[in-house]
Design an enzyme around this catalytic site. Structure first.
Site, PDB file in Angstrom:
ATOM      1  N   GLY A   1     -10.594   1.155  12.410  1.00  0.00           N
ATOM      2  CA  GLY A   1     -10.373   1.207  13.765  1.00  0.00           C
ATOM      3  C   GLY A   1     -11.928   1.616  15.136  1.00  0.00           C
ATOM      4  O   GLY A   1     -11.871   1.118  15.950  1.00  0.00           O
TER       5      GLY A   1
ATOM      6  N   ARG B   1      -2.456  -2.146  -3.630  1.00  0.00           N
ATOM      7  CA  ARG B   1      -3.417  -1.022  -3.902  1.00  0.00           C
ATOM      8  C   ARG B   1      -3.536   0.117  -4.576  1.00  0.00           C
ATOM      9  O   ARG B   1      -2.413   0.448  -4.483  1.00  0.00           O
ATOM     10  CB  ARG B   1      -3.869  -1.404  -2.422  1.00  0.00           C
TER      11      ARG B   1
ATOM     12  N   ASN C   1       0.459  -1.198  -0.470  1.00  0.00           N
ATOM     13  CA  ASN C   1      -0.390  -0.006   0.280  1.00  0.00           C
ATOM     14  C   ASN C   1       1.214   1.024   0.073  1.00  0.00           C
ATOM     15  O   ASN C   1       1.509   1.711   0.954  1.00  0.00           O
ATOM     16  CB  ASN C   1      -0.816   0.163   1.470  1.00  0.00           C
TER      17      ASN C   1
ATOM     18  N   GLY D   1     -15.035   1.571  14.002  1.00  0.00           N
ATOM     19  CA  GLY D   1     -15.813  -0.257  14.009  1.00  0.00           C
ATOM     20  C   GLY D   1     -15.415  -1.789  14.966  1.00  0.00           C
ATOM     21  O   GLY D   1     -15.824  -2.591  15.909  1.00  0.00           O
TER      22      GLY D   1
ATOM     23  N   HIS E   1     -13.048   1.999   0.043  1.00  0.00           N
ATOM     24  CA  HIS E   1     -12.752   0.770   0.932  1.00  0.00           C
ATOM     25  C   HIS E   1     -13.373  -0.459   0.061  1.00  0.00           C
ATOM     26  O   HIS E   1     -14.135  -1.135   1.325  1.00  0.00           O
ATOM     27  CB  HIS E   1     -14.409   1.507   2.085  1.00  0.00           C
TER      28      HIS E   1
ATOM     29  N   GLU F   1      -7.464  -5.872   4.491  1.00  0.00           N
ATOM     30  CA  GLU F   1      -7.024  -5.734   3.272  1.00  0.00           C
ATOM     31  C   GLU F   1      -6.619  -6.324   2.351  1.00  0.00           C
ATOM     32  O   GLU F   1      -6.159  -6.634   1.545  1.00  0.00           O
ATOM     33  CB  GLU F   1      -7.322  -3.871   2.542  1.00  0.00           C
TER      34      GLU F   1
ATOM     35  N   ARG G   1     -13.564  14.671   8.015  1.00  0.00           N
ATOM     36  CA  ARG G   1     -14.507  15.013   6.825  1.00  0.00           C
ATOM     37  C   ARG G   1     -15.707  15.400   7.074  1.00  0.00           C
ATOM     38  O   ARG G   1     -16.468  14.671   7.857  1.00  0.00           O
ATOM     39  CB  ARG G   1     -14.062  13.848   5.726  1.00  0.00           C
TER      40      ARG G   1
HETATM   41  P1  ADP Z   1      -8.012   5.227   8.878  1.00  0.00           P
HETATM   42  O1  ADP Z   1      -9.388   5.548   7.642  1.00  0.00           O
HETATM   43  O2  ADP Z   1      -6.344   6.010   9.246  1.00  0.00           O
HETATM   44  O3  ADP Z   1      -7.354   3.367   7.625  1.00  0.00           O
HETATM   45  P2  ADP Z   1      -8.636   3.976  10.991  1.00  0.00           P
HETATM   46  O4  ADP Z   1      -9.080   2.256  10.455  1.00  0.00           O
HETATM   47  O5  ADP Z   1      -6.993   2.976  11.501  1.00  0.00           O
HETATM   48  O6  ADP Z   1      -8.007   4.833   9.891  1.00  0.00           O
HETATM   49  O7  ADP Z   1      -8.969   4.404  12.269  1.00  0.00           O
HETATM   50  C1  ADP Z   1      -8.870   5.068  12.808  1.00  0.00           C
HETATM   51  C2  ADP Z   1      -9.857   5.820  14.151  1.00  0.00           C
HETATM   52  O8  ADP Z   1     -10.299   4.763  14.608  1.00  0.00           O
HETATM   53  C3  ADP Z   1      -8.950   7.207  14.861  1.00  0.00           C
HETATM   54  O9  ADP Z   1      -9.664   8.068  14.327  1.00  0.00           O
HETATM   55  C4  ADP Z   1      -9.577   6.608  16.509  1.00  0.00           C
HETATM   56  O10 ADP Z   1     -10.209   8.105  16.211  1.00  0.00           O
HETATM   57  C5  ADP Z   1     -10.147   5.319  16.092  1.00  0.00           C
HETATM   58  N1  ADP Z   1      -9.726   4.026  17.078  1.00  0.00           N
HETATM   59  C6  ADP Z   1      -9.518   3.421  17.389  1.00  0.00           C
HETATM   60  N2  ADP Z   1      -9.126   2.936  18.585  1.00  0.00           N
HETATM   61  C7  ADP Z   1     -10.325   3.349  19.353  1.00  0.00           C
HETATM   62  C8  ADP Z   1     -11.037   3.150  20.274  1.00  0.00           C
HETATM   63  N3  ADP Z   1     -10.462   2.079  21.396  1.00  0.00           N
HETATM   64  N4  ADP Z   1     -12.372   3.766  20.409  1.00  0.00           N
HETATM   65  C9  ADP Z   1     -12.631   4.776  19.801  1.00  0.00           C
HETATM   66  N5  ADP Z   1     -11.923   5.191  18.638  1.00  0.00           N
HETATM   67  C10 ADP Z   1     -11.126   3.879  18.461  1.00  0.00           C
END
Ligand code: ADP
Length: 402
Positions: A330, A90, A8, A332, A179, A383, A240
């Site tokens: 993140g 990717r 990536n 989810g 995504h 991914e 965003r």
């Molecule tokens: P990207 O879109 O950069 O790939 P990720 O899927 O890694 O992002 O998600 C990053 C986001 O996940 C961060 O903005 C963070 O706020 C959120 N995050 C990570 N751990 C937690 C948690 N335990 N509770 C709430 N939000 C979280």
């Protein structure tokens, strides 16, 4: 046995995972951050918990790739470059050219160049990655996997904007989504968890990270998705805005004395969403921590949850029902609080949360009760694994056709 690299190349980063296939075992995972920016950092995790870190300057993507590859040898993760039999890249935008992953050929490269306008920061970086890996590993099967490809199955009524049809025909203006590799992966995993064929299911997959999108998946195909021509639209995201009335742009430029449209779009991309509403942070963790005493933090959460529920509702009606909902990425994967709030909002539709599975357990799992009208799942996305699987599929097809 094959060793397959999933790569990536971001605008200022290079990420990879090396898989042993078909066992799908991860042999190494690497990341070079801040390419061509002061403070470059390379990290490789490998073996049974070993970590390599270096802070040498990395002047461009080609240097990053060469360094990564040399480290694979130096750290004895591989003994010879030839062990790597496939590389999957990717690519952010595939436009209407690519509905599936593809073997890299001159024609494929030309097409990716043609649609650079759709991802001006990303596609050029992806192309550099493809070229440098091709030079280092000329024998390896080289494959491109597009973020947009999965959404190419959307029907016209779902991907078109209600603007002059000629703008679509002449300029390719339409909803492309994003995504796609993540939505495709978690949908496959969801069918396994539900022990039902994907072809029979109506799913909504919620990829909730810094960038977030929802996807309506009907019979295994993307039917609708919340991101649009670009990843700015859809639900509220970290920075965003998600969906806004486009007339705001002219109004705000006038009132805030913003002279350039790029600057305006930049503000919608970087100063809005959770950050804009809360005024505190773009990170959901920070917002959740203070929400009980901070109205605007609470409001950011409420808007985020409302947007998710709104799109789930929309897709429920568009697909004529819903069997399962998946949370990934993140937020989810990690926030039981956000998942619980969404499930609470859907209780009126017969969703019954399983609090223990939601809060205490980890990994891929069902987080609703057996009597719930819909199956709610939490599934870590992967991914890179999806990319490695696509490389294997195309590699086998390529061999057969020779
Ligand atoms: P990207 O879109 O950069 O790939 P990720 O899927 O890694 O992002 O998600 C990053 C986001 O996940 C961060 O903005 C963070 O706020 C959120 N995050 C990570 N751990 C937690 C948690 N335990 N509770 C709430 N939000 C979280």
């Amino acid at each position: 046995m094959d060793k397959i690299l999933a790569v990536n190349s971001g605008s200022s980063s290079l990420k990879f995972k090396l898989f042993e296939m078909p066992s799908e075992k991860v042999l190494a995972a690497g990341l070079t951050e801040r390419i061509a920016i002061e403070g470059s950092l390379t990290t490789i995790k490998y073996g049974d918990g070993q970590v390599y870190r270096s802070k040498e300057p990395i002047s461009n993507h080609a240097v990053a790739v060469e360094k990564m590859m040399k480290l694979l040898l130096d750290l004895h993760i591989i003994n010879d470059y030839q062990e790597i039999t496939g590389v999957g890249h990717r690519v952010v935008a595939g436009g209407e050219y690519f509905a599936k992953s593809a073997l890299v050929t001159e024609r494929v490269i030309e097409k990716i160049k043609k649609i650079t306008e759709l991802a001006p920061l990303h596609n050029p970086a992806n192309l550099v990655g493809i070229k440098v890996f091709k030079q280092l590993l000329p024998e390896a099967c080289s494959v491109v996997v597009f973020d947009t490809a999965f959404h190419q199955t959307m029907p016209e009524k779902n991907f078109l904007y209600s603007i002059p049809y000629e703008w679509y025909e002449k300029l390719g203006v339409r909803r492309y989504g994003a995504h796609g590799t993540s939505h495709r992966y978690v949908a496959l995993e969801a069918a396994k968890l539900m022990q039902r064929p994907l072809k029979e299911l109506k799913l909504v997959t919620c990829h909730l990270g810094a960038g977030s999108s929802l996807c309506a998946i009907k019979e295994g195909h993307s039917y609708d998705t919340s991101m649009g021509f670009t990843p700015l639209t859809g639900i509220t995201m970290a920075t965003r805005s998600g969906d806004v009335d486009v007339s705001l742009i002219a109004f705000l430029m006038n009132k805030l004395h913003i002279n350039s449209i790029d600057q305006m779009i930049y503000a919608l991309n970087t100063k809005s969403g959770l950050l804009g509403i809360s005024g505190l942070s773009s990170d959901m963790r920070d917002i959740l921590e203070v929400a009980h005493t901070n109205h605007r933090a609470q409001l950011a959460i409420d808007i985020f949850v409302k947007d998710i529920v709104k799109y789930i509702g929309q897709y429920y009606f568009e697909m004529g029902g819903l069997d399962g909902i998946v949370f990934t990425a993140g937020i989810g994967e990690n926030s039981s609080v956000i998942r619980q709030k969404v499930m609470d909002e859907l209780a009126f539709m017969g969703v019954k949360a399983d609090k223990t599975a939601n809060e205490d357990l980890k990994g891929s799992r069902i987080i609703s009760q057996a009597t719930s009208k819909m199956t709610i799942m939490c599934i870590p996305t992967n991914e890179e694994l999806m990319i490695a699987r696509d490389v294997m599929t195309l590699k086998k097809k390529n061999l057969k056709s020779k």
